[in-house]
Design an enzyme around this catalytic site. Structure first.
Site, PDB file in Angstrom:
ATOM      1  CE  LYS A 119      17.882  -3.395 -30.383  1.00 22.17           C
ATOM      2  NZ  LYS A 119      16.879  -2.561 -30.065  1.00 22.17           N
ATOM      3  CE  LYS A 204      20.654  -0.255 -24.511  1.00 20.74           C
ATOM      4  NZ  LYS A 204      19.293   0.095 -25.294  1.00 20.74           N
ATOM      5  CE  LYS A 207      12.045  -1.017 -23.491  1.00 15.85           C
ATOM      6  NZ  LYS A 207      12.493  -0.701 -24.829  1.00 15.85           N
TER       7      LYS A 207
END
Ligand code: AQP
Length: 339
Positions: A119, A204, A207
């Site tokens: 991230k 992955k 969301k």
């Protein structure tokens, strides 16, 4: 805490309102919370809104997504009579204990976390500065888990490393300051522990990802779900085989289908002679699984005071459970209790 609840296995797990809930969240975590955990343990489920502040966010959207996540969890089948559902920021103990976890963890441990590395790289490449909380968020997650004397944390594969850190921190704290925390362990589902992005089956389904074509959201219209699955990236070749390395796209579809129908991906592979037929069957299975969730979500949206009531009662119970353990941790680490 009654005699019965102390003796029962305690489960805690959470979901972050950083985007609309996905099929990955559902198959990797939520479905097990509903079908197994709430009946087999004293289970607490939490919309972990503080974790959604670790990256660039819109305050109104976080509020909206928090309410939506709680509503969807109820729609998926969490039953407030059988489990405790609440919002993280409604229970101060999480933030209180988080600081003690930061005082127990090392910066090297935090920097090793895969989610942080991924991230932080994503934030940097989009020109955004990386918030300190993105680095320290596993300390808050450890606090979420440890505050409740949790034995098991049912999570998808991507969160296992963070649960292992919580385990290390519990052990270290107990060794240094006395036995305050239960040492938790992560549990993963048999299949679908990591549902992959339909457009990029090597990463992955997440969301908060900007590219949404490969992500099935629980509230997507049926036509959108069908389209996304029919357009899923498959592999070169035509044979349907379950091979995660050589055919990650096909394997991902087989995993999703197996997870939806309670089958075995290796066995299902033998039932299809074309990618098109596999995609069609997967789309129908996903739609079938999501139909009742969408319908119940629509009903619950018409009754927001019910959802608010559930969250209020849930937070009251959670506060009562967490407070004594967090107070004990404050005392054990050397903080003078208030007179
Ligand atoms: N793709 C996935 N496959 C299986 N399980 C998954 N989970 C998430 N994505 C998948 C599991 O869902 C639970 C809640 O996840 P979270 O809200 O704590 O956040 P996350 O793990 O960081 O998941 P996301 O959806 O990818 O969010 P963003 O994009 O914001 O990081 C967890 O048990 C998780 O393992």
């Amino acid at each position: 805490m009654t005699q019965t609840t102390t003796a029962r296995r305690r489960i805690f797990s959470g979901i972050k309102p950083s985007g609309h809930l996905t099929l990955g969240n559902y198959l990797g975590a939520v479905r097990r919370w509903v079908q197994e955990d709430q009946d087999n343990a004293d289970a607490l489920f939490c919309v972990v809104d503080l974790h959604a502040l670790t990256v660039e966010h819109d305050p109104a959207r976080v509020r909206r997504l928090t309410r939506q996540a709680a509503t969807l969890l109820l729609a998926a089948g969490l039953d407030p009579e059988r489990c405790t559902l609440f919002v993280q920021s409604h229970v101060d103990e999480h933030a209180r204990l988080s600081y003690l976890m930061e005082c127990t963890a090392t910066d090297g441990e935090m920097r090793r976390m895969i989610q942080y590395k991924e991230k932080a790289a994503r934030e940097r490449s989009s020109g955004t500065s990386v918030r300190l909380s993105l680095l320290t968020y596993p300390a808050l997650m450890a606090a979420d888990i440890l505050a409740y004397g949790t034995h098991e944390v049912p999570v998808g594969d991507d969160q296992t490393q963070h649960v292992e850190l919580a385990r290390d921190l519990a052990q270290r704290f107990n060794q240094r300051y006395g036995p305050v925390f239960t040492v938790p362990r992560a549990t993963n589902p048999r299949i679908s522990a990591r549902v992959m992005d339909l457009q990029d089956p090597t990463s992955k389904m997440g969301k908060s990802h900007a590219e949404t074509a490969g992500i099935v959201y629980l509230l997507d219209e049926p036509e959108a779900v069908r389209k996304k699955i029919m357009r899923a990236v498959t592999d070169s070749g035509t044979e349907v085989r379950y091979d995660r390395t050589a055919q990650p796209g096909v394997a991902n579809l087989l995993d999703v289908l197996a997870s939806c129908t309670d089958g075995k991906p290796e066995v299902l592979a033998g039932e299809f002679t074309s990618y098109g037929a596999l995609k069609k069957a997967t789309a129908e299975a996903v739609l079938e699984l999501l139909r009742p969730v969408r319908a119940r979500h629509a009903e619950l949206c018409a009754d927001p005071s019910y959802v608010e009531g559930v969250l209020r009662t849930g937070a009251e119970r959670a506060r009562g459970l967490a407070r004594p353990r967090v107070d004990a941790a404050y005392a054990a680490i050397g903080l003078l209790p208030p007179a």
